[in-house]
Design an enzyme around this catalytic site. Structure first.
Site, PDB file in Angstrom:
ATOM      1  N   ASP A   1       0.822  -1.213   0.000  1.00 48.15           N
ATOM      2  CA  ASP A   1       0.000   0.000   0.000  1.00 48.15           C
ATOM      3  C   ASP A   1       0.857   1.264   0.000  1.00 48.15           C
ATOM      4  O   ASP A   1       2.001   1.260   0.451  1.00 48.15           O
ATOM      5  CB  ASP A   1      -0.916   0.022   1.230  1.00 48.15           C
ATOM      6  N   GLU A   2       0.242   2.321  -0.490  1.00 52.18           N
ATOM      7  CA  GLU A   2       0.748   3.690  -0.329  1.00 52.18           C
ATOM      8  C   GLU A   2       2.233   3.843  -0.671  1.00 52.18           C
ATOM      9  O   GLU A   2       2.966   4.526   0.041  1.00 52.18           O
ATOM     10  CB  GLU A   2       0.509   4.167   1.123  1.00 52.18           C
TER      11      GLU A   2
END
Ligand code: TNX
Length: 496
Positions: free
Chosen positions: A305-306
């Site tokens: 993620d991210e």
């Protein structure tokens, strides 16, 4: 004169698939009751005895032959309930739970607990009539996976705290605990080939709070404890971002060869493993190899993620190299939904959808190719979000998530292109720990919302009804009080 229960067979969270009451068949648990179990049912029987003894004070011996009055647990061919469901029958002579597997029996035992008065959860002897309502329940889950996630990286929770949470979530038929074991603020698992990860990278936490890590022996003990509650551990090492703790521990993992300082803030997306260095993949091979060797479950979660400081091209390169490492160690990959962008995504990989706007082309495309999707929409399932602007704990980037919000959603209408139950692995309630430090604070954010996520994952859509749910939830209050669970008394529920 038969004892009457004040409960209905459907006064249970998650609500059962099917129940048929027989008010003349209530069963009263007495000092004469025995638990009947053969070898296959023995572990669940011992667990049940452990649940029922402190508050009843009864001996409840576990015996291998049928006598009455009894609670009988039977692993036997059972129609309609699949590999996680159970059939529960209550007559004046006893309770019988049948299932195809011990997982199913364990689920049935959780139902039986809730059919008894709330004081069954007390830790000391209570003088109450222990009556179970008569009739039959046939029950099985809508989705195979009902999960909780605990972030032990932002703040560390010791093995006893993790075990307490395992005991609490098991009551709601949660069968998976995802442990977020590494992030910018801390590395929480001993890796023998890279010892500085835990020793140095695990030494701190958000706000400079004390760090910590699990030795491999402690991790294996948590895995075994979870298994005794019929819960599978899914370990996560987040990457290529959320890796500052690793980058700080080993300078050679950084593109510039310079280790950054340890990080105790709560920003995300600033760190990245060095995508173009060979040592990055040697490192991941070692880490995933050690983790896989002590994880009996099928899945290793690789985060993803991210990755805001990794270019889209580098992200592709990275995921396409990491996914085969997971396979090499005999596991399937789970990852945050960004991993769906990998061109090498195997069909066995499970993207975990955490976005809030219901659209994600890469994840929908993966689902179209046959990947199952795990549903954790942040504005519904993120139990780290504040309930209201006044909540003393939690973040609110995904909005405020009151008890009704956490219950009022359907995994099959959460993501465009994913509309069939067969495309969905299940649901998971992530509990990020930027703002929480101890079990009381875990409990405050998790309860009651976790119960709602559990019901969404277990009960058929046709039973979905806020008013029914909120009444059944109100009954959980006294149980949580008896267990010492510090839950949030939402004004949306008329607590008992
Ligand atoms: C987003 S959602 C994160 C976490 C944070 C969380 C806080 C996701 C996969 N990553 O790094 O802890 O928000 O709510």
């Amino acid at each position: 004169m038969a004892e009457q229960s004040t409960k209905q067979l459907t006064d249970v969270v998650p609500v059962p698939v099917q129940a048929k009451s027989d008010p003349r068949a209530d069963f009263r648990l007495t000092p004469a009751t025995v638990i009947v179990a053969d070898r296959d049912a023995r572990q669940v029987a011992d667990y049940l005895r452990g649940v029922l003894r402190p508050s009843t004070g009864y001996l409840l011996p576990v015996v291998p032959f049928a006598v009455t009055p009894k609670i009988e647990l039977d692993v036997t061919k059972t129609a309609k309930v699949g590999d996680q469901g159970y059939q529960l029958d209550v007559t004046q002579r006893g309770v019988t739970i049948r299932a195809n597997t011990s997982d199913g029996l364990f689920a049935g035992v959780q139902t039986l607990r809730q059919l008894l008065p709330a004081s069954i959860e007390a830790k000391t002897v209570q003088h109450t009539r222990w009556v179970v309502p008569g009739g039959s329940i046939t029950d099985y889950p809508r989705f195979a996976e009902r999960g909780a996630m605990l972030d032990v990286a932002r703040h560390f929770f010791n093995p006893d705290q993790v075990k307490l949470y395992i005991d609490q979530i098991a009551q709601y038929k949660i069968n998976t605990l995802h442990l977020h074991l590494a992030d910018d603020q801390g590395w929480r698992i001993e890796i023998k080939s890279w010892p500085n990860l835990a020793k140095y990278g695990g030494s701190t936490a958000v706000d400079g709070d004390p760090g910590g890590y699990y030795t491999q022996a402690q991790y294996k003990d948590i895995v075994a404890y979870a298994a005794s509650r019929h819960i599978t551990i899914v370990p996560e090492i987040d990457m290529p971002s959320h890796t500052n703790a690793a980058l700080a521990s080993y300078a050679e993992l950084n593109c510039d060869g310079v280790a950054p300082p340890l990080y105790t803030g709560i920003d995300v997306g600033f760190s990245s493993l060095c995508v173009n260095k060979d040592i990055t993949y040697k490192f991941l091979d070692d880490v995933i190899g050690e983790l896989a060797a002590m994880t009996p479950g099928k899945y290793i979660h690789i985060g993803g993620d991210e990755a805001h400081s990794t270019s889209p091209a580098d992200y592709q390169t990275f995921e396409n190299k990491v996914l085969p490492i997971v396979a090499k160690h005999g596991k399937f990959a789970e990852g945050w939904n960004e991993i769906a962008k990998a061109t090498a995504l195997p069909v066995t990989a499970v993207p975990q959808f955490w976005d809030t706007d219901g659209v994600d082309d890469a994840t929908a495309a993966a689902a179209a190719r046959g990947n199952k999707i795990l549903m954790s929409p942040a504005n519904k399932a993120y139990i780290d979000q504040q309930y209201t602007p006044d909540s003393p704990l939690g973040l609110h980037w995904a909005g405020y998530v009151e008890v009704k919000d956490a219950y009022d959603w359907d995994p099959a209408t959460t993501l465009a292109g994913v509309t069939q139950d067969s495309q969905i692995a299940g649901v998971e309630a992530p509990l990020w720990s930027e703002t929480i430090h101890n079990s009381d604070e875990i409990e405050y954010l998790a309860f009651p919302r976790l119960a709602g996520i559990a019901e969404i994952g277990w009960s058929p859509r046709s039973t979905h009804d806020w008013n029914s749910y909120r009444e059944r939830l109100a009954d959980q209050g006294p149980r949580w009080d008896a267990e010492g669970i510090d839950f949030y008394r939402s004004p949306q529920v008329d607590w008992k």
